[in-house]
Design a protein around this motif. Structure first.
Motif, PDB file in Angstrom:
ATOM      1  N   GLN A 138       0.811  -1.212   0.000  1.00 53.00           N
ATOM      2  CA  GLN A 138       0.000   0.000   0.000  1.00 53.00           C
ATOM      3  C   GLN A 138       0.849   1.268   0.000  1.00 53.00           C
ATOM      4  O   GLN A 138       0.376   2.328  -0.404  1.00 53.00           O
ATOM      5  CB  GLN A 138      -0.925   0.001   1.222  1.00 53.00           C
ATOM      6  N   GLY A 139       2.093   1.154   0.464  1.00 49.74           N
ATOM      7  CA  GLY A 139       2.962   2.314   0.473  1.00 49.74           C
ATOM      8  C   GLY A 139       4.104   2.154   1.447  1.00 49.74           C
ATOM      9  O   GLY A 139       4.141   1.221   2.253  1.00 49.74           O
ATOM     10  N   PHE A 140       5.060   3.074   1.360  1.00 46.09           N
ATOM     11  CA  PHE A 140       6.226   3.090   2.224  1.00 46.09           C
ATOM     12  C   PHE A 140       5.994   4.006   3.425  1.00 46.09           C
ATOM     13  O   PHE A 140       5.176   4.936   3.373  1.00 46.09           O
ATOM     14  CB  PHE A 140       7.443   3.612   1.457  1.00 46.09           C
ATOM     15  N   THR A 149       1.480  -3.559   3.905  1.00 48.69           N
ATOM     16  CA  THR A 149       0.838  -4.442   2.928  1.00 48.69           C
ATOM     17  C   THR A 149      -0.537  -4.866   3.426  1.00 48.69           C
ATOM     18  O   THR A 149      -0.822  -4.835   4.627  1.00 48.69           O
ATOM     19  CB  THR A 149       1.671  -5.712   2.670  1.00 48.69           C
ATOM     20  N   THR A 150      -1.382  -5.270   2.491  1.00 49.44           N
ATOM     21  CA  THR A 150      -2.676  -5.838   2.828  1.00 49.44           C
ATOM     22  C   THR A 150      -2.806  -7.202   2.173  1.00 49.44           C
ATOM     23  O   THR A 150      -2.169  -7.495   1.157  1.00 49.44           O
ATOM     24  CB  THR A 150      -3.835  -4.937   2.352  1.00 49.44           C
ATOM     25  N   GLY A 151      -3.635  -8.036   2.786  1.00 47.14           N
ATOM     26  CA  GLY A 151      -3.894  -9.361   2.239  1.00 47.14           C
ATOM     27  C   GLY A 151      -5.158  -9.925   2.851  1.00 47.14           C
ATOM     28  O   GLY A 151      -5.612  -9.463   3.905  1.00 47.14           O
ATOM     29  N   PHE A 152      -5.738 -10.921   2.185  1.00 43.60           N
ATOM     30  CA  PHE A 152      -6.957 -11.548   2.681  1.00 43.60           C
ATOM     31  C   PHE A 152      -6.632 -12.841   3.422  1.00 43.60           C
ATOM     32  O   PHE A 152      -5.744 -13.591   3.024  1.00 43.60           O
ATOM     33  CB  PHE A 152      -7.924 -11.851   1.538  1.00 43.60           C
ATOM     34  N   THR A 153      -7.362 -13.086   4.504  1.00 42.78           N
ATOM     35  CA  THR A 153      -7.209 -14.321   5.251  1.00 42.78           C
ATOM     36  C   THR A 153      -8.168 -15.379   4.704  1.00 42.78           C
ATOM     37  O   THR A 153      -9.000 -15.103   3.833  1.00 42.78           O
ATOM     38  CB  THR A 153      -7.513 -14.100   6.741  1.00 42.78           C
ATOM     39  N   GLU A 154      -8.091 -16.610   5.249  1.00 45.15           N
ATOM     40  CA  GLU A 154      -9.005 -17.668   4.828  1.00 45.15           C
ATOM     41  C   GLU A 154     -10.445 -17.343   5.196  1.00 45.15           C
ATOM     42  O   GLU A 154     -11.381 -17.889   4.602  1.00 45.15           O
ATOM     43  CB  GLU A 154      -8.578 -18.994   5.457  1.00 45.15           C
ATOM     44  N   ASP A 155     -10.625 -16.469   6.186  1.00 49.79           N
ATOM     45  CA  ASP A 155     -11.972 -16.063   6.606  1.00 49.79           C
ATOM     46  C   ASP A 155     -12.474 -14.852   5.833  1.00 49.79           C
ATOM     47  O   ASP A 155     -13.498 -14.250   6.200  1.00 49.79           O
ATOM     48  CB  ASP A 155     -11.979 -15.752   8.102  1.00 49.79           C
ATOM     49  N   THR A 157     -11.220 -11.921   5.707  1.00 50.62           N
ATOM     50  CA  THR A 157     -10.987 -10.661   6.399  1.00 50.62           C
ATOM     51  C   THR A 157      -9.678 -10.064   5.890  1.00 50.62           C
ATOM     52  O   THR A 157      -8.894 -10.739   5.221  1.00 50.62           O
ATOM     53  CB  THR A 157     -10.914 -10.857   7.920  1.00 50.62           C
ATOM     54  N   THR A 158      -9.441  -8.797   6.209  1.00 53.44           N
ATOM     55  CA  THR A 158      -8.250  -8.099   5.708  1.00 53.44           C
ATOM     56  C   THR A 158      -7.181  -8.024   6.781  1.00 53.44           C
ATOM     57  O   THR A 158      -7.451  -7.622   7.920  1.00 53.44           O
ATOM     58  CB  THR A 158      -8.617  -6.678   5.247  1.00 53.44           C
ATOM     59  N   GLU A 159      -5.978  -8.399   6.401  1.00 52.38           N
ATOM     60  CA  GLU A 159      -4.843  -8.376   7.326  1.00 52.38           C
ATOM     61  C   GLU A 159      -3.833  -7.330   6.872  1.00 52.38           C
ATOM     62  O   GLU A 159      -3.429  -7.311   5.709  1.00 52.38           O
ATOM     63  CB  GLU A 159      -4.180  -9.752   7.371  1.00 52.38           C
ATOM     64  N   PHE A 160      -3.446  -6.453   7.779  1.00 55.89           N
ATOM     65  CA  PHE A 160      -2.370  -5.501   7.538  1.00 55.89           C
ATOM     66  C   PHE A 160      -1.072  -6.097   8.094  1.00 55.89           C
ATOM     67  O   PHE A 160      -1.050  -6.577   9.230  1.00 55.89           O
ATOM     68  CB  PHE A 160      -2.637  -4.176   8.251  1.00 55.89           C
ATOM     69  N   THR A 161      -0.008  -6.043   7.310  1.00 56.72           N
ATOM     70  CA  THR A 161       1.309  -6.490   7.775  1.00 56.72           C
ATOM     71  C   THR A 161       2.348  -5.463   7.366  1.00 56.72           C
ATOM     72  O   THR A 161       2.327  -4.969   6.234  1.00 56.72           O
ATOM     73  CB  THR A 161       1.689  -7.859   7.180  1.00 56.72           C
ATOM     74  N   THR A 165      12.468  -3.328   4.588  1.00 53.10           N
ATOM     75  CA  THR A 165      12.878  -3.443   3.187  1.00 53.10           C
ATOM     76  C   THR A 165      13.853  -4.591   2.938  1.00 53.10           C
ATOM     77  O   THR A 165      14.319  -4.770   1.810  1.00 53.10           O
ATOM     78  CB  THR A 165      13.495  -2.114   2.703  1.00 53.10           C
ATOM     79  N   GLU A 166      14.117  -5.391   3.985  1.00 48.70           N
ATOM     80  CA  GLU A 166      14.858  -6.638   3.805  1.00 48.70           C
ATOM     81  C   GLU A 166      13.902  -7.817   3.662  1.00 48.70           C
ATOM     82  O   GLU A 166      14.333  -8.951   3.468  1.00 48.70           O
ATOM     83  CB  GLU A 166      15.798  -6.867   4.989  1.00 48.70           C
ATOM     84  N   GLY A 167      12.591  -7.538   3.804  1.00 47.50           N
ATOM     85  CA  GLY A 167      11.593  -8.593   3.664  1.00 47.50           C
ATOM     86  C   GLY A 167      11.163  -9.230   4.970  1.00 47.50           C
ATOM     87  O   GLY A 167      10.423 -10.226   4.954  1.00 47.50           O
ATOM     88  N   ASN A 168      11.589  -8.668   6.108  1.00 51.59           N
ATOM     89  CA  ASN A 168      11.237  -9.226   7.411  1.00 51.59           C
ATOM     90  C   ASN A 168       9.904  -8.658   7.895  1.00 51.59           C
ATOM     91  O   ASN A 168       9.691  -7.442   7.865  1.00 51.59           O
ATOM     92  CB  ASN A 168      12.325  -8.905   8.437  1.00 51.59           C
ATOM     93  N   ALA A 169       9.005  -9.550   8.346  1.00 46.02           N
ATOM     94  CA  ALA A 169       7.690  -9.132   8.802  1.00 46.02           C
ATOM     95  C   ALA A 169       7.761  -8.517  10.186  1.00 46.02           C
ATOM     96  O   ALA A 169       8.498  -8.979  11.065  1.00 46.02           O
ATOM     97  CB  ALA A 169       6.726 -10.313   8.799  1.00 46.02           C
TER      98      ALA A 169
END
Length: 291
Positions: A138-140, A149-155, A157-161, A165-169
């Motif tokens: 979504q942006g820096f 970032t945004t993504g959908f769960t199995e239910d 619903t929307t998850e923000f993570t 910039t090394e790729g670590n959550a």
């Protein structure tokens, strides 16, 4: 315009803050599809950094993704595989976002199963990190060190993570609908605060809220005192931790004719203008700084 059908024409043009116009003569206008054919009913991706200093686009000569300084200079290809569209995709099947200073680039791929990882390219050192392909950037953050970032769960619903910039959550949470269903949104440098604008569906007053990913808490809403006829379009945090909103005004025909950036007082919703420029309502498409 061809009959009743409109399509892009001419070259991409950048309007600088000093009033000058820069023509990107080497930038691709019509995107190539996965089968190699040119789609003349659409436009190829292009992105501008938040400070307006850099632009990224597809170069006509070799179809590579390149970056250059907005004021001029040589266009340089992104490193390695980041410069090319993956096999099976077209130019329009990816989305590009830049950090505020344009020194980091995120590339999302719209592949059917989300198997292609998102790329985070560091133009300072040339390194490239990856994020899960099912996430959408979504942006820096203002300092360019993290992405939301945004993504959908199995239910469904929307998850923000948040990722570095090394790729670590980092912080991650399923967010309430008042957060997931509204835009624009913006991540602060503290990596947990998300600003969001709630636009009225009935033409009423837009409001500002802040969401804390670490505590799952939503702040009270403050009315944004946006002038009549103007809609909040883009939101970001500046280097001093202040929220800035870009508003776009439409003319009587519903076409954008002016963009204005204003600093928000989060305690009152009062807006202070910091930038503005007219927009040509007859253009095919347009981007504000940071898109």
């Amino acid at each position: 315009m061809k009959g009743d059908f409109s399509r892009p024409c001419g070259s991409w043009k950048l309007t600088l803050s000093n009033g000058k116009t820069v023509t990107l003569a080497d930038a691709t206008v019509f995107p190539r599809q996965a089968d190699g054919k040119v789609d003349k009913s659409s436009n190829a991706p292009l992105a501008i950094s938040g400070d307006g200093s850099r632009v990224v686009y597809f170069r006509k000569s070799d179809r590579k993704i390149v970056w250059r300084n907005a004021a001029g200079g040589t266009a340089r290809a992104l490193p390695g595989k980041a410069a090319k569209v993956p096999k099976g995709l077209g130019m329009a099947d990816l989305a590009i976002k830049l950090s505020r200073e344009g020194d980091r680039i995120a590339i999302d791929y719209n592949d059917s199963d989300g198997s292609l990882p998102t790329l985070l390219v560091d133009l300072r050192g040339g390194g490239t990190a990856t994020l899960p392909g099912v996430k959408v950037v979504q942006g820096f953050s203002p300092d360019g060190t993290h992405v939301l970032t945004t993504g959908f769960t199995e239910d469904n619903t929307t998850e923000f993570t948040v990722y570095d910039t090394e790729g670590n959550a980092g912080e991650s949470r399923v967010v309430p609908q008042v957060v997931s269903n509204n835009a624009p949104i913006a991540l602060a440098d503290d990596q947990v605060t998300v600003g969001l604008v709630i636009n009225s569906l009935t033409g009423g007053t837009s409001t500002l809220r802040q969401y804390d990913l670490s505590t799952d808490s939503v702040s009270p809403a403050f009315d944004l005192k946006v002038p009549f006829g103007e809609t909040p379009y883009r939101l970001y945090w500046d280097e001093n931790g202040k929220l800035i909103v870009w508003g776009v005004r439409a003319n009587d025909d519903g076409l954008a004719d002016r963009a204005t950036a204003r600093r928000i007082d989060p305690s009152t919703g009062e807006l202070t203008r910091i930038d503005a420029f007219p927009m040509k309502p007859d253009v095919w498409t347009w981007w504000l700084p940071g898109e």
